[in-house]
Scaffold this motif. Structure first.
Motif, short mmCIF file in Angstrom:
data_model
loop_
_atom_site.label_atom_id
_atom_site.label_comp_id
_atom_site.label_asym_id
_atom_site.label_seq_id
_atom_site.Cartn_x
_atom_site.Cartn_y
_atom_site.Cartn_z
N PRO A 9 0.83 -1.29 -0.10
CA PRO A 9 0.34 -0.17 0.29
C PRO A 9 0.74 1.03 -0.42
O PRO A 9 2.39 1.12 0.10
N LEU A 10 0.01 2.41 -0.50
CA LEU A 10 0.94 3.71 -0.12
C LEU A 10 1.73 4.15 0.62
O LEU A 10 2.55 4.55 1.13
N ILE A 11 1.20 4.32 1.91
CA ILE A 11 1.82 3.69 3.20
C ILE A 11 2.95 3.16 3.75
O ILE A 11 3.85 3.78 4.17
N ALA A 12 3.39 2.20 2.81
CA ALA A 12 4.57 1.41 2.92
C ALA A 12 5.61 1.96 1.90
O ALA A 12 7.25 1.30 1.64
N GLN A 13 5.66 3.01 1.54
CA GLN A 13 6.48 3.43 0.08
C GLN A 13 7.22 4.32 0.56
O GLN A 13 7.25 5.67 1.44
N ASP A 14 8.03 5.14 0.03
CA ASP A 14 9.24 5.92 -0.24
C ASP A 14 8.71 7.00 -1.02
O ASP A 14 8.43 6.77 -2.31
N GLU A 15 9.41 8.23 -0.87
CA GLU A 15 8.56 9.25 -1.75
C GLU A 15 9.23 9.47 -3.67
O GLU A 15 8.30 9.58 -3.86
N SER A 16 10.29 8.50 -3.71
CA SER A 16 10.98 8.37 -4.70
C SER A 16 9.40 8.00 -6.00
O SER A 16 9.47 7.37 -7.17
N VAL A 17 8.72 6.55 -5.04
CA VAL A 17 7.35 5.39 -5.96
C VAL A 17 6.93 6.61 -5.81
O VAL A 17 6.10 6.34 -7.21
N ALA A 18 5.97 7.44 -5.05
CA ALA A 18 5.68 8.43 -5.66
C ALA A 18 5.62 9.75 -6.82
O ALA A 18 4.45 9.97 -7.57
N ASP A 19 6.13 9.57 -7.02
CA ASP A 19 7.26 10.24 -7.35
C ASP A 19 7.38 9.59 -9.26
O ASP A 19 7.00 10.44 -10.69
N HIS A 20 6.93 7.97 -9.30
CA HIS A 20 6.85 7.24 -10.77
C HIS A 20 5.69 7.10 -10.48
O HIS A 20 5.44 7.79 -11.69
N TYR A 21 4.92 7.00 -9.64
CA TYR A 21 3.50 6.93 -10.43
C TYR A 21 3.28 8.18 -10.68
O TYR A 21 2.40 8.20 -12.11
#
Length: 208
Positions: free
Chosen positions: A178-190
Motif C-alpha cells: 500500500p501507499l503507506i509502505a512506499q518511499d517518496e521516489s515511488v510516488a514520483d514514479h507513479y
C-alpha cells in the motif's frame, strides 16, 4: 492482583525495576502508534503529490473523503471518466470497463501497480449468490420463509451505482504494497506514469 505477593527467586534482584505486564502492553501500543504516525506523515506527503498530479489530468478523480473525515489511503482508488478524458468515442460503448482496463494496462506497462479491488457488488459475490454458508444453506436456511426476499436483495442489478463505480475505477498500489509502505521516489514514479499515460491517451484508445 497485578502485583505479585512475593517475587520469584530469579526476580529478587531486579524486582522493583521490572516493568509490569499491563504497563509493557501500553508501552508497546504507544511505540506502535508512534511508528504508525510517522508512516502516516510520510504517506500524506506522497498522497498530496499524487493528488496534485491527478488534479492536472482530465477524466480522473480520487476517492471522495467526507468533510470532517480522514482516509488512511490504504486503497488509493481513482474514478475514471472517458468522456471527460476525451476518448469515449474511441472506446467500445458496450463495455463500461473499457477505459478502466486501458488505464490499468498502460500504467502497469510503466511499472506502476494499478489493480482492481472488488469487481462486483458484495451481494453479487459467490457467497451470497450460492448461499451455501456453513453448509446446508446456514444461516439463510434458518428463515426459509425469507428465501424470496434474500434472492431479491442479492440481485446484482439492484446496485447500479456500485456496479458503475467498479467498472470505472481502479486502485493504485496493491493490498501487499500500500501507499503507506512506499518511499517518496515511488510516488514520483507513479506521478510520472500518470502524466505519461494521459499524454498518450488518444493514441492508446485508438489502438485499444
Amino acid at each position: 492482583i497485578l502485583e505479585r505477593i512475593a517475587p520469584r527467586p530469579d526476580e529478587r534482584r531486579h524486582y522493583k525495576q521490572a516493568i509490569r505486564d499491563v504497563v509493557a502492553r501500553y508501552a508497546e501500543d504507544g511505540l506502535y502508534k508512534l511508528a504508525l504516525e510517522a508512516a502516516n506523515i510520510a504517506s500524506e506527503a506522497q498522497r498530496d503529490e499524487l493528488l496534485a498530479t491527478i488534479a492536472e489530468l482530465p477524466g480522473i478523480a480520487p476517492q471522495a473523503v467526507l468533510p470532517g473525515s480522514e482516509s488512511c489511503w490504504h486503497k488509493f482508488r481513482l474514478v475514471l471518466d472517458a468522456q471527460a478524458a476525451g476518448v469515449a468515442d474511441k472506446l467500445p460503448a458496450d463495455r463500461p470497463s473499457a477505459f478502466r482496463d486501458l488505464v490499468v494496462q498502460a500504467l502497469s506497462a510503466e511499472g506502476a501497480e494499478a489493480v482492481l479491488w472488488q469487481t462486483k457488488p458484495v451481494p453479487a459475490q459467490g457467497l451470497f449468490q450460492q448461499r451455501e454458508g456453513y453448509g446446508g444453506g446456514y444461516p439463510w436456511s434458518l428463515a426459509p420463509e425469507s428465501a424470496e426476499r434474500y434472492a431479491d436483495n442479492y440481485r446484482p442489478e439492484r446496485y447500479p451505482v456500485t456496479r458503475d463505480l467498479l467498472a470505472r475505477s481502479l486502485c493504485l498500489f496493491s493490498h501487499s504494497h500500500p501507499l503507506i509502505a512506499q518511499d517518496e521516489s515511488v510516488a514520483d514514479h507513479y506521478a510520472a506514469a500518470l502524466r505519461k499515460v494521459w499524454a498518450n491517451l488518444p493514441a492508446l484508445a485508438e489502438h485499444w
